[in-house]
Design an enzyme around this catalytic site. Structure first.
Site, mmCIF file in Angstrom:
data_model
loop_
_atom_site.group_PDB
_atom_site.id
_atom_site.type_symbol
_atom_site.label_atom_id
_atom_site.label_comp_id
_atom_site.label_asym_id
_atom_site.label_seq_id
_atom_site.Cartn_x
_atom_site.Cartn_y
_atom_site.Cartn_z
ATOM 1 N N CYS A 79 0.819 -1.214 0.000
ATOM 2 C CA CYS A 79 0.000 0.000 0.000
ATOM 3 C C CYS A 79 0.852 1.262 0.000
ATOM 4 C CB CYS A 79 -0.896 0.038 1.244
ATOM 5 S SG CYS A 79 -1.937 -1.399 1.495
ATOM 6 N N ARG A 82 0.987 -8.031 -3.895
ATOM 7 C CA ARG A 82 0.182 -7.479 -4.994
ATOM 8 C C ARG A 82 -0.364 -6.104 -4.577
ATOM 9 N NH1 ARG A 82 -2.819 -11.173 -2.250
ATOM 10 N NH2 ARG A 82 -4.931 -10.521 -1.577
ATOM 11 N N CYS A 137 -6.038 1.627 -2.305
ATOM 12 C CA CYS A 137 -5.213 2.815 -2.569
ATOM 13 C C CYS A 137 -4.503 2.768 -3.913
ATOM 14 C CB CYS A 137 -4.199 3.021 -1.447
ATOM 15 S SG CYS A 137 -2.892 1.759 -1.357
#
Length: 353
Positions: free
Chosen positions: A36, A65, A70
């Site tokens: 993130c 991943r 976001c």
């Protein structure tokens, strides 16, 4: 080591969802398998499950991943929203007929409510106001290019003459036929006087004062007014108009007294919004461009409000001189930085009395 050079500083940024840390580093969450941005609004992770990465490529190479919330593999949210709004603006500008909110939202792929909120946050005006402004530009271009006012009405996308005249007069400040003639037939009274800041020109239409211009050269002031109203009838040196000029000069000498005269303010919807906010700022108070943008409802629109200030043609009565840089320094005044400083000093002295 930099602002986010240690894991402790990075973890603090993640806990605070610090948007200024976006792009400086990324973090991954072992329990979910995603990585993130620091500003991600997802549910906070446990510190023991979090690792930090200097790049998103490094996070992906470690087997994580992108977070679906976001979207760390895409441009920042502000850039994505600006791109969506830019796309919508192009659609509005190129459309032959006015687009409604639903069709615009569908065209850019977001919900109606989200699009409306996003558009206003980025531009400072609603989609409807932008549509009306685009239509107004077509009205202006059409009145200059079309054979008749009726032709201009249809070229601008109006199907009703009533709506055309109602909206076009509000935007143009005069009847479409008068605008088409370059202001011909409109009478503007003006006079030039001396004030402590130098030569000052005051001009009024039937609606109110349309210009207060200040410069060292009186001839330049007259030329500026002529350029604004190239085919209007300019009427000067009327004895009764001297009373209006005297009241304007009095306001310049003592800005805190204000000006109790109607104004004929002409500009885009956004400019008029900024100028209205400016008129509510009391004498003696200074605001930054960022603060003015907040007051105008466009937190990220400091540059846009600065442009609106620069376009103001009614000096002092619309007090753009009360806007300063973020560090409090004085700059960027259409009628000269020295005059801006003098006005601010004058107001400060009056406040101390």
């Amino acid at each position: 080591m930099g602002k986010y050079g240690s894991d402790e500083k990075r973890w603090a940024a993640v806990q605070q969802r610090d948007a200024s840390a976006d792009g400086a580093f990324w973090y991954s969450v072992r329990s979910t398998g995603v990585y993130c941005r620091p500003s991600c609004g997802a549910r906070p992770a446990l510190r023991k499950n979090v690792a930090f990465h200097d790049s998103r490529e490094a996070a992906e190479q470690a087997g994580f991943r992108p977070c679906l919330r976001c979207k760390p593999d895409q441009p920042p949210l502000a850039e994505r929203q600006a791109a969506i709004v830019a796309q919508a603006c192009r659609l509005i500008d190129e459309a032959e007929e006015a687009m409604d909110l639903d069709s615009l939202a569908e065209a850019v792929g977001v919900s109606r409510f989200h699009f409306h909120r996003m558009f206003k946050a980025v531009t400072g005006i609603t989609p409807k106001a932008y549509v009306n402004a685009a239509r107004a530009r077509r009205v202006q271009a059409g009145l200059a290019a079309q054979a008749t006012v009726t032709d201009a009405m249809y070229a601008a996308g109006f199907n009703s003459s009533g709506r055309f005249y109602a909206q076009s007069e509000a935007v143009l400040g005069m009847k479409p036929s008068t605008f088409r003639a370059g202001g011909a037939g409109e009478q503007i009274r003006f006079a030039i006087a001396e004030c402590s800041l130098g030569p000052i020109l005051v001009a009024s239409t039937e609606q109110g004062i349309c210009a207060i211009l200040i410069d060292d050269d009186p001839d330049f002031l007259v030329k500026d007014l002529q350029d604004r109203f190239p085919r209007a009838e300019l009427i000067g040196a009327e004895p009764e108009y001297e009373q209006v000029v005297s009241r304007v000069v009095g306001m310049v000498e003592q800005p805190s007294a204000g000006l109790d005269l109607p104004l004929d303010v002409r500009g885009t919807a956004f400019q008029q919004r900024v100028w209205q906010v400016l008129r509510a700022i009391p004498a003696g108070r200074r605001v930054t461009y960022a603060e003015l943008a907040e007051l105008a409802g466009v937190p990220r629109g400091a540059r846009a409000v600065a442009s609106a200030c620069a376009a103001n043609a009614i000096a002092v009565a619309i007090p753009c001189h009360r806007v300063v840089r973020n560090d409090g320094s004085i700059s960027g005044y259409r009628w000269g930085v020295d005059r801006k400083a003098e006005l601010l000093n004058r107001e400060a002295v009056n406040e101390q009395r």
